[in-house]
Write a protein that holds these residues in place. Structure first.
Motif, PDB file in Angstrom:
ATOM      1  N   TYR A 147      40.598  19.545 -27.672  1.00 27.32           N
ATOM      2  CA  TYR A 147      39.414  20.154 -28.301  1.00 27.32           C
ATOM      3  C   TYR A 147      38.136  19.777 -27.553  1.00 27.32           C
ATOM      4  O   TYR A 147      37.326  20.636 -27.218  1.00 27.32           O
ATOM      5  N   ALA A 182      40.452  31.051 -29.573  1.00 28.08           N
ATOM      6  CA  ALA A 182      39.014  31.236 -29.371  1.00 28.08           C
ATOM      7  C   ALA A 182      38.689  32.535 -28.633  1.00 28.08           C
ATOM      8  O   ALA A 182      37.520  32.831 -28.380  1.00 28.08           O
ATOM      9  N   PHE A 290      39.168  23.762 -37.140  1.00 29.91           N
ATOM     10  CA  PHE A 290      39.585  24.828 -36.223  1.00 29.91           C
ATOM     11  C   PHE A 290      41.059  25.162 -36.420  1.00 29.91           C
ATOM     12  O   PHE A 290      41.432  26.341 -36.500  1.00 29.91           O
TER      13      PHE A 290
END
Length: 331
Positions: A147, A182, A290
């Motif tokens: 991340y 993403a 996330f």
């Protein structure tokens, strides 16, 4: 309590499955009865950093379980809570680098390859409901590393093209999953045809054999971001397919620590070279949000009993795993 203990000898020769005192939480701490734990490459490195003359150490950085005791002053969690462990100690806010005194669970403090662990209460986070215990137990260290490397350091945005060399390990599989979630285009590289095939099944847009000519394999196409962990074996190949002004983030060096770099090529192309490792508590909680939002689950290679640790260490030492290896500790 039962645990994997390192003492008396350097390397794997000092590892054994045995008994060590069950810990008690002090003020501000909690004790977690571990359900599962996860194996990382760090657990191999620790075996040489922990010296034969040092006190016995329970190794392991990843784990998940149920809080069964709390120390004085703890209000954020309670006994019975299902939690995952943030292995980073002493790094709270997002920053350019960890503060002085930052440590990781599993050295110099006892780790997760045991029936119980005591940690600061702030390092216990609610277990994501969509994850099994095995998935939760292997999540933290690799997912946090991925991340920060992708989003904090690499500044990944939707539509970018990302390359992940050395796909197959835990961090690399998270990098691929996170980047796809993403909205990025994701290319991967591996010496293993099987790992390339599995990466495509998991959602990679293209898989390259690490031994091939990467420029030819991509038809001259350049990428915006490379997340490197292999080191000398692939680093210059990665730079060759990085666009002018692009960024390479490195968090590992599995093929060695020293490499030759063409500085003129780097500065003429105005490329960015960044280091990264682990992440802060702030990034850890961002990462958990996330994976909940995108319902991401860790890729599990296998789950085995703690006492079968030799089998797991053999596999990770030979880079034979696909994703993460979990230890089952309690039912």
């Amino acid at each position: 309590m039962k645990a994997i203990i390192h003492e008396g000898k350097s390397g794997r020769a000092g590892l054994s499955y045995g008994e060590i005192a069950k810990p008690e939480p002090a003020a501000g701490e909690v004790r977690v009865k571990l359900k599962t734990a996860g194996l990382n490459h760090r657990d191999l490195f620790v075996l040489n950093r922990h010296q034969p003359e040092d006190p016995a150490l329970v190794i392991g950085s990843d784990g998940a379980g149920i809080i069964d005791a709390v120390g004085k002053g703890v209000t954020n969690v309670k006994s019975g809570d299902e939690v995952v462990i943030n292995p980073g100690l002493g790094w709270k806010e997002k920053s350019d680098a960890p503060p002085a005194g930052f440590e990781i669970v599993g050295l110099p403090f006892h780790g997760t390859f045991a029936e119980y662990i005591v940690i600061p209460a702030e390092n216990a986070a609610p277990k994501p409901a969509h994850l099994t215990w095995e998935e939760a137990g292997v999540l933290s260290l690799a997912a946090l590393t991925a991340y920060r490397a992708l989003f904090t350091r690499g500044k990944l945005q939707a539509g970018m093209k990302v390359l992940v060399p050395g796909v197959g390990g835990g961090v690399a599989t998270f990098l691929m999953q996170f980047a796809k979630a993403a909205g990025a285009t994701v290319y991967v590289a591996s010496r293993s045809e099987e790992k390339c095939r599995k990466a495509l099944e998991l959602g990679a847009d293209k898989a390259i054999n690490s031994n091939d000519d990467w420029n030819k394999a991509l038809g001259g196409e350049k990428v915006d971001l490379v997340i490197e962990s292999v080191g000398p074996a692939t680093f210059n190949k990665s730079l060759e397919i990085l666009r002018s002004g692009g960024t390479i983030v490195t968090f590992g060096s599995s093929s060695g620590d020293q490499l030759e770099l063409n500085l003129r090529s780097l500065f003429y192309a105005q490329q960015n070279l960044l280091g990264s490792t682990m992440g802060s508590a702030e990034e850890y909680h961002e990462m958990l949000q996330f994976i909940k939002k995108h319902q991401i689950t860790p890729v599990l290679d296998q789950a085995i009993r703690l006492e079968q640790f030799e089998q797991a260490f053999d596999k990770i030492e030979n880079a034979a795993q696909w994703g993460k290896i979990a230890f089952k500790i309690s039912e």
